[in-house]
Design an enzyme around this catalytic site. Sequence first.
Site, short mmCIF file in Angstrom:
data_model
loop_
_atom_site.label_atom_id
_atom_site.label_comp_id
_atom_site.label_asym_id
_atom_site.label_seq_id
_atom_site.Cartn_x
_atom_site.Cartn_y
_atom_site.Cartn_z
N PRO A 1 2.25 11.15 -2.41
CA PRO A 1 3.21 12.08 -1.81
C PRO A 1 2.78 13.53 -2.00
CG PRO A 1 4.29 10.50 -3.25
CD PRO A 1 2.83 10.40 -3.52
N GLU B 1 0.84 -1.20 0.00
CA GLU B 1 0.00 0.00 0.00
C GLU B 1 0.87 1.25 0.00
OE1 GLU B 1 -3.51 0.10 2.51
OE2 GLU B 1 -2.91 2.11 3.18
P1 FAD Z 1 -17.48 2.25 8.07
O1 FAD Z 1 -17.34 0.88 7.55
O2 FAD Z 1 -18.60 3.05 7.54
O3 FAD Z 1 -17.57 2.13 9.64
C1 FAD Z 1 -17.12 3.11 10.54
C2 FAD Z 1 -17.59 2.80 11.95
O4 FAD Z 1 -18.91 3.17 12.09
C3 FAD Z 1 -17.55 1.35 12.39
O5 FAD Z 1 -17.31 1.31 13.76
C4 FAD Z 1 -18.91 0.86 12.12
O6 FAD Z 1 -19.25 -0.24 12.88
C5 FAD Z 1 -19.72 2.08 12.45
N1 FAD Z 1 -20.92 2.19 11.61
C6 FAD Z 1 -21.01 2.92 10.48
N2 FAD Z 1 -22.24 2.82 9.97
C7 FAD Z 1 -22.91 2.01 10.78
C8 FAD Z 1 -24.21 1.52 10.78
N3 FAD Z 1 -25.10 1.84 9.83
N4 FAD Z 1 -24.55 0.70 11.76
C9 FAD Z 1 -23.70 0.36 12.72
N5 FAD Z 1 -22.45 0.80 12.79
C10 FAD Z 1 -22.07 1.61 11.83
N6 FAD Z 1 -9.08 6.75 5.34
C11 FAD Z 1 -8.89 7.67 4.35
O7 FAD Z 1 -9.26 8.84 4.48
N7 FAD Z 1 -8.31 7.29 3.17
C12 FAD Z 1 -7.90 6.03 2.95
O8 FAD Z 1 -7.37 5.72 1.85
C13 FAD Z 1 -8.07 5.05 3.97
N8 FAD Z 1 -7.68 3.76 3.79
C14 FAD Z 1 -7.93 2.84 4.78
C15 FAD Z 1 -7.59 1.49 4.55
C16 FAD Z 1 -7.83 0.54 5.52
C17 FAD Z 1 -7.49 -0.91 5.25
C18 FAD Z 1 -8.41 0.93 6.78
C19 FAD Z 1 -8.64 -0.09 7.83
C20 FAD Z 1 -8.74 2.25 7.00
C21 FAD Z 1 -8.52 3.22 6.02
N9 FAD Z 1 -8.87 4.56 6.20
C22 FAD Z 1 -8.67 5.48 5.19
C23 FAD Z 1 -9.43 5.00 7.47
C24 FAD Z 1 -10.96 4.93 7.47
O9 FAD Z 1 -11.47 5.86 6.55
C25 FAD Z 1 -11.44 5.24 8.87
O10 FAD Z 1 -11.10 4.22 9.74
C26 FAD Z 1 -12.90 5.60 9.02
O11 FAD Z 1 -13.10 6.11 10.32
C27 FAD Z 1 -13.84 4.44 8.87
O12 FAD Z 1 -13.97 4.02 7.60
P2 FAD Z 1 -14.75 2.66 7.27
O13 FAD Z 1 -14.84 2.50 5.82
O14 FAD Z 1 -14.20 1.57 8.07
O15 FAD Z 1 -16.18 3.08 7.85
#
Ligand code: FAD
Length: 595
Positions: free
Chosen positions: A27, A23
Amino acid sequence: MKVIEKIREATAANDSRAVFSFEFFPPKTEDGVDNLFERMERMVAHNPSFCDITWGAGGSTADLTLEIANRMQNMVCVETMMHLTCTNMPVEKIDHALETIKSNGIQNVLALRGDPPHGQDKFVQVEGGFACALDLVKHIRSKYGDYFGITVAGYPEGHPDVIQDGVAPPEAYQNDLAYLKRKVDAGADLIVTQLFYDTDIFLKFVNDCRQIGITVPIVPGIMPINNFKGFLRMTGFCKTKIPPEIMAALEPIKDNEEAVRAYGIHLGTEMCKKIMASGIRTLHLYTLNMEKSALAILMNLGLVEESKIARPLPWRRPANVFRVKENVRPIFWANRPKSYISRTVGWDQYPHGRWGDSRNASYGALSDYQFLRPRSRDKKLHEEWAVPLKNVEDIYEKFMKFCLGKLRTSPWTELDGLQPETKIITEQLGNINLKGFLTINSQPAVNGAKSDSPSVGWGGPGGYVYQKAYLEFFCSPEKLNALVDKCKIFQSLTYMAVNKEGTWKSNINNTDVNAVTWGVFPAKEIIQPTVVDPQSFMVWKDEAFEIWSRGWAKLYPEDDPSRKLLEEVQSKYYLVSLVDNDYVHGDLFAVFKDI
Ligand code: FAD
């Protein structure tokens, strides 16, 4: 191709080796982007299954991420997964991003909610936009059907939002899991996890997912520790648990960056070993745009070897879904693959990958892009090539030095240094360059070498590869005449020669296509990935001659005598393509004796 298909293929092959991915993030500076691509080229040579590019918080890097993703898929030729968040993103912007990567032949998206942009601590839903990753997954599936492979994020310790005093309360953890299942049920086919340092927590998470019926592969996100402060910052931000033994190991060495990195490699290796021992065969490395630790971990695991870089073909096959069937190319662009790809980008027909079908399509015109180099490369080229030239012998010497490996760059190559197979004939090349045959492309004859040979092999183990000796060079009209006379005696040689104006000399027909590389593999048709043909040669010659001025002479000030000398050579010399068809007994260099 979808990443999930690649993972399934690897699992079905019952290969005990793991597949891995890297990943990267966009930059902040142009130099940084240049450096990232150089690094990525080196890392991709180790055949990761795919590489990710992240999406800046709140869409802050949207344009850059899209551009990098495009270059990764189409120029670096690695299967690319682009991250996409829905924070602060109206649906039109999300669709613009998805349409863009679709038209660029990218099939993989990591669908995320995203974090609040800097300065805000709460996620704000854009009016009419999406509230969470689940909405984004549903949108992608409903609007784009099955085109995209969709990956989602998983949190072995629970999402940071629900972690209190270092742990997620059991109920919040279960809610998180149930929500993850909804993302999968809505169409996600893969999960990549948040970083973690307690492997048991990850393994428990996988087990918990399976218990509630999540069956898709769960890929552990491994972040090698590179320095102590960065490690504390990252684990603090993600609320990651740090096992006490890790802190105890780091504390005494925290000010010694070398020692911290070595420990990070050791820890990463041990974590991966334990994960692989549990039967998981996929690893995702958060590189933070650095290569050493990630590669060192993979080397320790036996997943990459420094000296053995496997080539599926003599050239890197594009990952773009529209041209994955491409399997034949003219040899002329061997050292300028990016230029070749950009000049053939409009070709939409690679139906069976047969050369015959694509040969009718026209090549894109020469553009400034062909002569643009990354800044770091331009600097090196300047140092090595922009020196005062008194006469043509000084020019000969430059070419000779490049062939002997004494220069890293050449205006005629996009690659770094010489290809391994060129090193087999480096001395002979040096000699003919000193005589004024200025080589820009070559390959030695090969008569049935094993296909996993480190120097000439391609296509994986179990096969045999063949090639005809090939040389491509510039030379004066006088030298060409002498060579043409000699070719009447050396009857296994075929040649084409053309000058900048298009004056043509050859001993073949202009419809002849000569396969110069081919391979024989178990249970496959013969593969012939590289050809020499007059029609493409005439297209290539414009680019090859243009490099004299736009690639080299331009490095000097306008009235510089060296620049004049180069332009003179450009206008007088011929570009020659020479094949020795006797790949069994031939000696291509013999023809240059006494010239
Ligand atoms: P979601 O899957 O929507 O969930 C977020 C949280 O909210 C979870 O705790 C979930 O249980 C809860 N939640 C949301 N909706 C509901 C619902 N309807 N019911 C119950 N619970 C709910 N961030 C960036 O800005 N750019 C990136 O490129 C990036 N890459 C990432 C790559 C990976 C592998 C990971 C693990 C994280 C990355 N992140 C990135 C960070 C990520 O955007 C954050 O962690 C963000 O806070 C959550 O995104 P998510 O897609 O997991 O959210």
